[in-house]
Design a protein around this motif. Structure first.
Motif, PDB file in Angstrom:
ATOM      1  N   GLU A  19     -31.866  22.718 -27.518  1.00 14.06           N
ATOM      2  CA  GLU A  19     -30.612  24.351 -27.095  1.00 14.06           C
ATOM      3  C   GLU A  19     -31.315  24.347 -25.422  1.00 14.06           C
ATOM      4  OE1 GLU A  19     -29.148  26.757 -30.096  1.00 14.06           O
ATOM      5  OE2 GLU A  19     -29.926  25.477 -31.226  1.00 14.06           O
ATOM      6  N   GLU A  20     -30.887  25.496 -25.211  1.00 14.67           N
ATOM      7  CA  GLU A  20     -31.539  26.082 -23.703  1.00 14.67           C
ATOM      8  C   GLU A  20     -33.108  26.963 -23.850  1.00 14.67           C
ATOM      9  OE1 GLU A  20     -29.887  29.579 -20.802  1.00 14.67           O
ATOM     10  OE2 GLU A  20     -28.458  28.107 -21.136  1.00 14.67           O
TER      11      GLU A  20
ATOM     12  N   GLU B 243     -25.362  20.621 -18.552  1.00 10.07           N
ATOM     13  CA  GLU B 243     -24.904  20.861 -18.998  1.00 10.07           C
ATOM     14  C   GLU B 243     -25.222  22.400 -20.658  1.00 10.07           C
ATOM     15  OE1 GLU B 243     -21.785  17.561 -17.843  1.00 10.07           O
ATOM     16  OE2 GLU B 243     -23.654  17.799 -19.217  1.00 10.07           O
ATOM     17  N   ASN B 244     -24.018  22.950 -21.302  1.00 14.04           N
ATOM     18  CA  ASN B 244     -24.495  24.101 -21.903  1.00 14.04           C
ATOM     19  C   ASN B 244     -24.446  22.801 -23.050  1.00 14.04           C
ATOM     20  OD1 ASN B 244     -21.650  23.549 -23.315  1.00 14.04           O
ATOM     21  ND2 ASN B 244     -21.189  24.419 -21.629  1.00 14.04           N
TER      22      ASN B 244
ATOM     23  N   ARG C 252     -28.799  31.821 -14.236  1.00 19.80           N
ATOM     24  CA  ARG C 252     -27.519  31.071 -14.317  1.00 19.80           C
ATOM     25  C   ARG C 252     -26.266  31.759 -14.444  1.00 19.80           C
ATOM     26  NH1 ARG C 252     -27.124  26.115 -16.810  1.00 19.80           N
ATOM     27  NH2 ARG C 252     -27.860  26.793 -19.073  1.00 19.80           N
TER      28      ARG C 252
ATOM     29  N   LYS D 293     -22.556  29.873 -12.132  1.00 19.81           N
ATOM     30  CA  LYS D 293     -21.763  30.235 -13.365  1.00 19.81           C
ATOM     31  C   LYS D 293     -20.489  30.215 -12.721  1.00 19.81           C
ATOM     32  CE  LYS D 293     -23.395  31.040 -18.054  1.00 19.81           C
ATOM     33  NZ  LYS D 293     -22.905  31.637 -18.765  1.00 19.81           N
TER      34      LYS D 293
END
Length: 514
Positions: free
Chosen positions: A188-189, A202-203, A478, A482
């Motif tokens: 996870e992030e 990437e998410n 971030r 985006k």
């Protein structure tokens, strides 16, 4: 015209280098590879498996993906494993096959029978191609892997950003060594902030989908559990059904740590199988010597990362919006653009001019913030004003209401009177202030927050706390990414930033010409 998806039938993997070189001339997107020895009755003749257990193919798969990185890294290459693991009657692929490529000559009847009986998902209008491999040098594929056991439940973990050949090798090895199930932990992030250019990762949902899509495509017969992990261990330290862990050469200690924890919990240890790196064939400046996601992210700098939307703006001048956090290197990128004969509208400078003595916003600023922001010469003291607004969001909003509309009017005037084909609007708050409506596309700069704080301390003579307050008052890296179409990272030498800008400029010219 290139086919979208191809299937390469390989009778001799030792010729894979030549085969890949030629196959990429016929295929645009995805190339599946089927080892002929993994099929029970290919083309009317029997080719038995050269190894007696799937893990023995590990070295062969490694050599194929190593050659992929050298010969056709522009294609999504997938080595099919169903036939290696079990006796399946047909080749099953998620994507329909537009062209079937053979590495030796067969009769037309043999080819037609093979396609009809062995390929389940072939396009109605498909082509065939035969590649000649006679008289070419063969690669030396050593014998199979020494660790030839198959384990019921295999586990591995990683970031799996922008799935590349090294990821595909790890996942393929797990499939070859699994008898029933493969579990993949995807970070996870919260676990990726130490990675280079982590903002471009990437998410996690996209990464999970890419891993699951790949594995279920090359071998749909196994069970797969692809899950998010918020720590370095994931389910590997609690699941007693797991038998083996696949690791890269650099994460062997992580596998050993997992076994330490399993021993403490009285859970059986995992067999640790390390997989060798795949060498990066042409490492560029700042890149690692192995194939890695960091390299892939570095190569994204200066390219179109997010699609450019048509805003129905006048075609000339073409407006680039240049944004990014404070001290993130915007002025350096702007300077490189100016050297390319691109006028740059600096919104900060416009703002500073607008509240000079006698200018449009001068009286409004004093009326709002008081005489304390005025110096002995009657000018607004930007340092004092900054100390007020950067520590209080409400005060910042008051200033923004005064300045943003006035700056927008000035920017619009300059754009309308510009005679150059391309112009740049530079502003840290470009999107926040709504000035991006003037821009055809958005370029942004990012550097690690600690680097921005260091630069602010040096440049503006601020304390660390003051610098951090200014960084925290703006959108995160971030968020900038985006909103951007093109991303730069000026955290290295000036020439490296220049190379990113020149790449972006070249690609922009191609877009404008088309």
């Amino acid at each position: 015209m290139l086919a979208k998806t191809g299937l390469l039938i390989v009778s001799n993997p030792k010729h894979i280098s030549k085969l890949l070189t030629d196959a990429q001339k016929a295929v645009k997107n995805t190339l599946y590879i089927q080892l002929l020895s993994a099929l029970s009755e290919p083309l009317g003749s029997f080719h038995s498996n050269i190894f007696n257990t799937p893990p023995k193919f590990s070295r062969t798969i490694y050599c194929i993906y190593s050659q992929v990185s050298k010969q056709c890294n522009n294609l999504d290459v997938r080595v099919l494993l169903s036939g290696i693991r079990s006796n399946v009657p047909q080749i099953n692929t998620k994507k329909p096959i537009d062209i079937v490529i053979f590495d030796k000559k067969y009769t037309q009847a043999e080819i037609e029978n093979f396609i009809k009986t062995k390929i389940s998902n072939v396009s109605y209008k498909h082509d065939t191609l035969t590649l000649e491999c006679n008289g070419i040098d063969s690669l030396d594929f050593d014998g199979g892997d020494k660790e030839s056991n198959v384990y019921d439940h295999v586990v591995l973990g990683g970031t799996f950003d922008r799935l590349h050949v090294a990821h595909k090798l790890l996942l393929s090895d797990a499939i070859l060594r699994s008898g029933e199930k493969v579990t993949v932990g995807v970070t996870e992030e919260n676990m990726i902030h130490s990675k280079m250019l982590w903002e471009l990762v990437e998410n996690v949902d996209t990464r999970i989908n890419n891993v699951l899509n790949f594995m279920s495509d090359i071998c749909p017969e196994l069970k797969y559990d692809v899950c998010k992990i918020a720590d370095p261990f994931g389910p590997a330290i609690v699941d007693p059904t797991m038998d083996m862990i696949i690791v890269s050469e650099e994460t062997i200690r992580g596998g050993e740590k997992i076994n330490d924890i399993r021993r403490e919990k009285k859970i059986k240890e995992l067999k640790i199988v390390p997989i060798s790196f795949i060498d990066e064939p042409n490492p560029q400046e700042k890149e690692e010597k192995k194939v890695s996601s960091s390299n892939a992210r570095l190569r994204l700098l200066g390219t179109v990362l997010n699609p450019i939307k048509d805003k129905k703006l006048p075609k000339r001048p073409y407006v680039i919006g240049l944004t990014g956090g404070i001290a993130s290197g915007k002025s350096g990128v702007a300077g490189h653009l100016e050297n390319l004969d691109v006028p740059v509208i600096n919104c900060d400078k416009i703002g500073h001019r607008l509240y000079e003595k006698g200018q449009l916003c001068y009286k409004k600023v004093i009326e709002t913030f008081g005489d304390s922001v005025v110096d002995v010469n009657g000018e607004i003291n930007r340092r004092v004003l900054g100390s007020i607004v950067f520590q209080n969001k409400d005060e910042m909003q008051k200033l923004n209401k005064i300045m943003w509309p006035a700056i927008a009017d000035e920017v619009n005037k300059v754009i309308q009177h510009c005679e150059k084909p391309v112009i740049c609007v530079e502003a840290a708050i470009l999107s926040l202030a709504g000035w991006d409506v003037f821009c055809h596309e958005i370029w942004t700069t990012i550097v690690p927050p600690q680097e921005a704080i260091r630069r602010l301390q040096t440049r503006n003579k601020l304390t660390e706390e003051q610098a951090k307050n200014r960084i925290d008052s703006q959108p995160s890296n971030r968020e900038y990414v985006k909103q951007a179409n093109v991303v730069f990272s000026p955290q290295w030498e000036v020439d490296y930033t220049k190379s990113q800008v020149h790449k972006a400029w070249k690609l922009l010219q191609e877009r404008l010409d088309s």
